[in-house]
Write an enzyme that holds these catalytic residues in place. Structure first.
Site, mmCIF file in Angstrom:
data_model
loop_
_atom_site.group_PDB
_atom_site.id
_atom_site.type_symbol
_atom_site.label_atom_id
_atom_site.label_comp_id
_atom_site.label_asym_id
_atom_site.label_seq_id
_atom_site.Cartn_x
_atom_site.Cartn_y
_atom_site.Cartn_z
ATOM 1 N N HIS A 169 -3.910 -1.406 -7.068
ATOM 2 C CA HIS A 169 -3.034 -0.277 -7.372
ATOM 3 C C HIS A 169 -3.910 0.864 -7.859
ATOM 4 O O HIS A 169 -4.616 0.731 -8.857
ATOM 5 C CB HIS A 169 -2.000 -0.671 -8.426
ATOM 6 N N THR A 170 -3.877 1.977 -7.128
ATOM 7 C CA THR A 170 -4.751 3.112 -7.420
ATOM 8 C C THR A 170 -4.014 4.147 -8.256
ATOM 9 O O THR A 170 -2.920 4.578 -7.910
ATOM 10 C CB THR A 170 -5.253 3.749 -6.108
ATOM 11 N N LEU A 215 3.886 12.326 1.308
ATOM 12 C CA LEU A 215 4.533 13.311 2.180
ATOM 13 C C LEU A 215 3.514 14.318 2.694
ATOM 14 O O LEU A 215 3.594 14.778 3.843
ATOM 15 C CB LEU A 215 5.647 14.033 1.420
ATOM 16 N N THR A 226 3.610 14.046 -3.806
ATOM 17 C CA THR A 226 2.922 15.000 -2.935
ATOM 18 C C THR A 226 1.411 15.009 -3.163
ATOM 19 O O THR A 226 0.731 15.937 -2.745
ATOM 20 C CB THR A 226 3.480 16.413 -3.159
ATOM 21 N N GLY A 257 -11.170 -2.869 1.295
ATOM 22 C CA GLY A 257 -11.840 -1.872 2.115
ATOM 23 C C GLY A 257 -11.420 -1.919 3.570
ATOM 24 O O GLY A 257 -11.923 -1.154 4.395
ATOM 25 N N ASP A 259 0.822 -1.226 0.000
ATOM 26 C CA ASP A 259 0.000 0.000 0.000
ATOM 27 C C ASP A 259 0.852 1.271 0.000
ATOM 28 O O ASP A 259 0.437 2.306 0.523
ATOM 29 C CB ASP A 259 -0.952 0.027 1.211
ATOM 30 N N GLU A 260 2.014 1.222 -0.613
ATOM 31 C CA GLU A 260 2.922 2.375 -0.579
ATOM 32 C C GLU A 260 2.628 3.408 -1.667
ATOM 33 O O GLU A 260 3.166 4.515 -1.620
ATOM 34 C CB GLU A 260 4.388 1.919 -0.729
#
Length: 432
Positions: free
Chosen positions: A42-43, A334, A417, A304, A14-15
């Site tokens: 993957h979003t 960040l 960002t 979810g 989930d990075e």
């Protein structure tokens, strides 16, 4: 000049790998998934529009780009076609024409899901946090040499023979170990007959095509799933996934030689999260943790499930850098740290015997006994959301990134960002 790039999650998943793969794909001649299944999403956000991918590589939104699913991936035919249909409905062009699936990919079929869910239900308090999508049993079949693979869809008569043998094995477990309903061969064949006509044309010798692209000078992008600390060998076992999530797995999982892997980009969240069970030394149980979860929208894109949140764990990341040979880091989210008054960085652990270590131990039993050693840094109040120039970041944010580099021993190459592909600061381009 780096020609091929491997993108891996350097924490517990989930990075934010999907966004970065989508962003890097602009320069690639092909994007390859090399391990995992449809158990994690993957979003991608492009122009404010969100797309969630589970199996299909994150380069698919680039409409002239070929995407590949290597043999290290376990493929649910139904999930794959559902994902293709979603992309078609969203107006993405020629998805099936650009997607290639290795003939050696093991398939996830209804009996895998049935056993996965029955096992997890039987574990009671000892649940390992499986998504219940059949990933583990499918990998078991691969190792036990009983898997039904993508190539079998081309030979339905032989497939039925294999299916009967596999179901005899599965139904004994379902009925007698877990008191669950058996899976009928006719039901599985109905699924196969439905999906085979669409999947068969996508079956391709992926290894050969990738090697030809490399020979022709095309840049390749290898997309990992989950995270290094969930790796079946080096993660917090047994609270891990069922595949190798490391950069080295790209070679075997895609069918290319290791000399083709030029640059390893580790995706690292600016704090730490984990989904499901397992040790988590820097986990927060106070309002800071709640704030990170809320601002970071820390809920699984597929399941979810709420993610557990904690301080940045540099000691855990050092293990990940070591086992992946990370060339550079991409720090994501960040902006979620904006407004945190005082920030802690875990730089090591106290051990039960009074000793100390500056790197994550192996296995969950050892990690559970670790007490984090923190360095404290001042936070920043200014917004970093959407900043595209490193010089425009708050001084304390830059100091935070610098300290991460110093403690972990790897350079920060990219800073994310925001969720959109444009909300990205580039310090060193992996393809440069």
């Amino acid at each position: 000049m780096a020609k091929n790039v491997v993108v891996i999650g350097a924490q517990w998943g989930d990075e934010g790998k999907g966004k970065i793969v989508d962003w890097l794909a602009e320069e690639a001649g092909g994007v390859v998934r090399f391990q995992g299944g449809h158990n994690a999403g993957h979003t991608l956000v492009v122009g404010g529009k969100k797309t969630i991918l589970r199996l299909i590589p994150s380069g698919i939104l680039h409409e002239s780009l070929d995407c590949f699913i290597g043999s290290g991936v376990v493929v649910s035919p139904e999930a794959l076609l559902g994902e293709i249909d979603e992309l078609n409905a969203a107006g993405v062009k020629n998805v099936e024409g650009r997607l290639k699936i290795a003939p050696t990919c093991p398939l996830i079929l209804p009996y895998h899901i049935a056993l996965d869910q029955a096992r997890e239900a039987s574990r009671g308090k000892g649940k390992i946090g499986t998504t219940g999508r059949g990933i583990g049993p499918a990998y078991e079949d691969k190792v036990a040499r009983r898997a039904i693979r993508a190539a079998d869809l081309l030979h339905p008569e032989k497939l039925r023979e294999k299916l009967d043998a596999v179901l005899a094995y599965y139904n004994v477990q379902l009925q007698h170990l877990h008191n669950a309903e058996p899976v009928k061969a006719e039901d599985v064949m109905a699924v196969i007959e439905k999906v085979a006509p669409r999947i068969a044309p996508m079956i391709t010798d992926v290894s050969r095509v990738l090697n030809e692209k490399n020979k022709n000078g095309e840049k390749l992008l290898f997309e990992g799933a989950q995270g290094a600390l969930l790796d079946i060998d080096y993660g917090t076992y047994p609270f891990v996934t069922s595949s190798n999530c490391l950069a080295g797995a790209a070679s075997a999982g895609a069918g290319v030689g290791p000399q083709m892997l030029d640059y390893v980009l580790g995706i690292v969240k600016a704090y730490t999260t984990r989904v499901g069970s397992g040790p988590f030394p820097t986990e927060l149980f106070d309002e800071v943790g709640v704030g990170l979860a809320e601002r970071g929208h820390e809920f699984g894109s597929v399941t979810g499930r709420a993610r557990r949140c904690g301080w940045f764990d540099a000691a855990a990341l050092k293990r990940s850098i070591q086992i992946n040979g990370i060339s550079g880091m991409c720090i994501t989210k960040l902006d979620v740290m904006d407004g945190v008054e005082t920030i802690n960085i875990c730089v090591g652990y106290e051990l039960p015997d009074g000793g100390k270590t500056d790197i994550l131990p192996c296995g969950s039993d050892a990690v559970e006994t670790c007490k984090p050693i923190y360095e404290t840094m001042p936070g920043w109040r200014e917004s970093t959301f959407g900043v595209k120039d490193y010089g425009a970041l708050p001084e304390n944010a830059k100091a935070y990134l610098k300290r991460i580099e110093e403690v972990c021993g790897a350079p920060v190459a990219i800073v994310s960002t925001g969720p959109d592909r444009e909300e990205t600061i580039v310090l060193h381009h992996p393809f440069a």
